[in-house]
Design a protein around this motif. Structure first.
Motif, PDB file in Angstrom:
ATOM      1  N   ILE B  51       0.855  -1.182   0.000  1.00 13.56           N
ATOM      2  CA  ILE B  51       0.000   0.000   0.000  1.00 13.56           C
ATOM      3  C   ILE B  51       0.891   1.232   0.000  1.00 13.56           C
ATOM      4  O   ILE B  51       2.061   1.168   0.422  1.00 13.56           O
ATOM      5  N   VAL B  52       0.344   2.336  -0.466  1.00  9.61           N
ATOM      6  CA  VAL B  52       1.113   3.587  -0.512  1.00  9.61           C
ATOM      7  C   VAL B  52       1.609   3.948   0.881  1.00  9.61           C
ATOM      8  O   VAL B  52       0.921   3.730   1.875  1.00  9.61           O
ATOM      9  N   ASN B  53       2.840   4.460   0.919  1.00 12.14           N
ATOM     10  CA  ASN B  53       3.493   4.910   2.153  1.00 12.14           C
ATOM     11  C   ASN B  53       3.807   3.786   3.134  1.00 12.14           C
ATOM     12  O   ASN B  53       4.034   4.040   4.325  1.00 12.14           O
ATOM     13  N   ASP B  54       3.821   2.568   2.633  1.00 16.86           N
ATOM     14  CA  ASP B  54       4.187   1.434   3.479  1.00 16.86           C
ATOM     15  C   ASP B  54       4.986   0.438   2.656  1.00 16.86           C
ATOM     16  O   ASP B  54       4.669   0.184   1.488  1.00 16.86           O
ATOM     17  N   PHE B  55       6.049  -0.120   3.256  1.00 19.75           N
ATOM     18  CA  PHE B  55       6.838  -1.130   2.554  1.00 19.75           C
ATOM     19  C   PHE B  55       7.543  -1.995   3.587  1.00 19.75           C
ATOM     20  O   PHE B  55       7.739  -1.595   4.736  1.00 19.75           O
ATOM     21  N   GLN B  56       7.907  -3.197   3.155  1.00 18.11           N
ATOM     22  CA  GLN B  56       8.565  -4.151   4.047  1.00 18.11           C
ATOM     23  C   GLN B  56       9.823  -4.706   3.396  1.00 18.11           C
ATOM     24  O   GLN B  56       9.901  -4.816   2.165  1.00 18.11           O
ATOM     25  N   LYS B  57      10.766  -5.080   4.218  1.00 18.02           N
ATOM     26  CA  LYS B  57      11.988  -5.700   3.719  1.00 18.02           C
ATOM     27  C   LYS B  57      11.701  -7.123   3.255  1.00 18.02           C
ATOM     28  O   LYS B  57      10.918  -7.842   3.857  1.00 18.02           O
ATOM     29  N   GLY B  58      12.387  -7.484   2.176  1.00 18.07           N
ATOM     30  CA  GLY B  58      12.346  -8.855   1.717  1.00 18.07           C
ATOM     31  C   GLY B  58      13.530  -9.619   2.266  1.00 18.07           C
ATOM     32  O   GLY B  58      14.067  -9.303   3.331  1.00 18.07           O
ATOM     33  N   ASP B  59      13.984 -10.609   1.506  1.00 18.26           N
ATOM     34  CA  ASP B  59      15.055 -11.487   1.987  1.00 18.26           C
ATOM     35  C   ASP B  59      16.440 -10.855   1.940  1.00 18.26           C
ATOM     36  O   ASP B  59      17.329 -11.247   2.688  1.00 18.26           O
TER      37      ASP B  59
END
Lengths: 114, 114
Positions: B51-59
C-alpha cells in the motif's frame, strides 16, 4: 535453505515432444504455485498457476500437476515448440497464511530442438 | 496499454555511488515488488509494498532503500552499502486482493557497477 527447488538446471527436448519441468518444495504452508517463463534480459511472464485444492490445471499446451503429499509439482508442455525455449521458474506462496510473497526456484533452462 | 515500465534498461555506475532504479505501473495494482536476479539464481525479493506509504523488507534488503509515495511508482535505490550491486533488477506488481493476484513483471534493469 531453498524452499523451492528446481533440481534440473537445463533440459533439451525435440520439437513436438513433451517437455516436463519439475519443482519440489519444502514449506508445507505453500498453497499456491505458479510457473513463469523468462527470456534473457526480459522480465518473467506468467504462464500458469495452481491452487493446493487442485491437482491439475490445464491451459492450452501447458498443464501443471500438483502432488501435495510429495510436495512436488510439474509443468508439462505438449507439443513443445522452438519458441518455448526459455528459462522456466517455479514459484510458491502461502496465501492461506496471508502471505502473497513469492518464493522462486532457481529455474530450468529449456531448449527445444527443431 | 497497461503494464510495468522500468528505466533505464542498462545502467552503469561507479563504485561508491548511489543509484535509483525507476519502476512505474499503470495497472492500478496495490502491491509492488523489487527482485534481484543473479546468473544461475532464482529471483530474490529485496523489498515489497502492499500500500502507498508502506513497505517491508524482503530477503535481501541490506544496502537497498525504497519509497512508495504514489500507487503507480516504487523506485529502488541501490546504495554504496550494497556489497555486490551488479545484477539484473526486476520490478513487479499485483492486485492485493482476490485469489488470483499473480505478479506481473517489468522488463528489468541491468545494473553494472564499475
Amino acid at each position: 535453505d531453498q524452499q523451492v527447488k528446481q533440481n534440473s538446471p537445463s533440459l533439451s527436448v525435440q520439437e513436438g515432444r513433451i517437455s516436463i519441468l519439475n519443482c519440489d518444495y519444502t514449506n508445507s504452508m505453500f498453497d499456491y504455485f505458479l510457473w513463469y517463463k523468462k527470456y534473457p534480459a526480459e522480465g518473467p511472464t506468467f504462464l500458469i498457476s495452481i491452487s493446493s485444492i487442485k491437482d491439475k490445471n490445464e491451459d492450452g499446451r501447458f498443464t501443471v500437476f500438483l502432488n501435495k503429499s510429495a510436495k512436488h509439482l510439474s509443468l508439462h508442455i505438449v507439443p513443445s515448440q522452438p519458441g518455448d525455449s526459455a528459462v522456466y521458474f517455479c514459484a510458491a506462496s502461502a496465501r492461506g497464511a496471508g502471505s502473497y510473497q513469492l518464493t522462486f526456484g532457481k529455474g530450468t533452462k529449456l531448449s527445444v530442438i527443431p | 496499454d497497461g503494464g510495468i515500465t522500468q528505466s533505464p534498461k542498462y545502467l552503469f555506475r561507479k563504485e561508491g555511488q548511489n543509484v535509483t532504479l525507476s519502476c512505474e505501473q499503470n495497472l492500478n495494482h496495490d502491491a509492488m515488488y523489487w527482485y534481484r536476479q543473479d546468473p544461475g539464481q532464482g529471483l530474490r525479493l529485496i523489498y515489497y509494498s502492499q500500500i502507498v506509504n508502506d513497505f517491508q523488507k524482503g530477503d535481501i534488503a541490506e544496502g537497498y532503500s525504497v519509497s512508495r509515495e504514489k500507487k503507480e511508482s516504487f523506485p529502488l535505490t541501490v546504495t554504496s552499502a550494497q556489497k555486490n550491486p551488479t545484477a539484473f533488477y526486476l520490478c513487479a506488481s499485483s492486485a492485493f486482493s482476490g485469489p488470483y493476484n499473480e505478479q506481473f513483471f517489468g522488463p528489468g534493469t541491468r545494473l553494472t557497477v564499475l
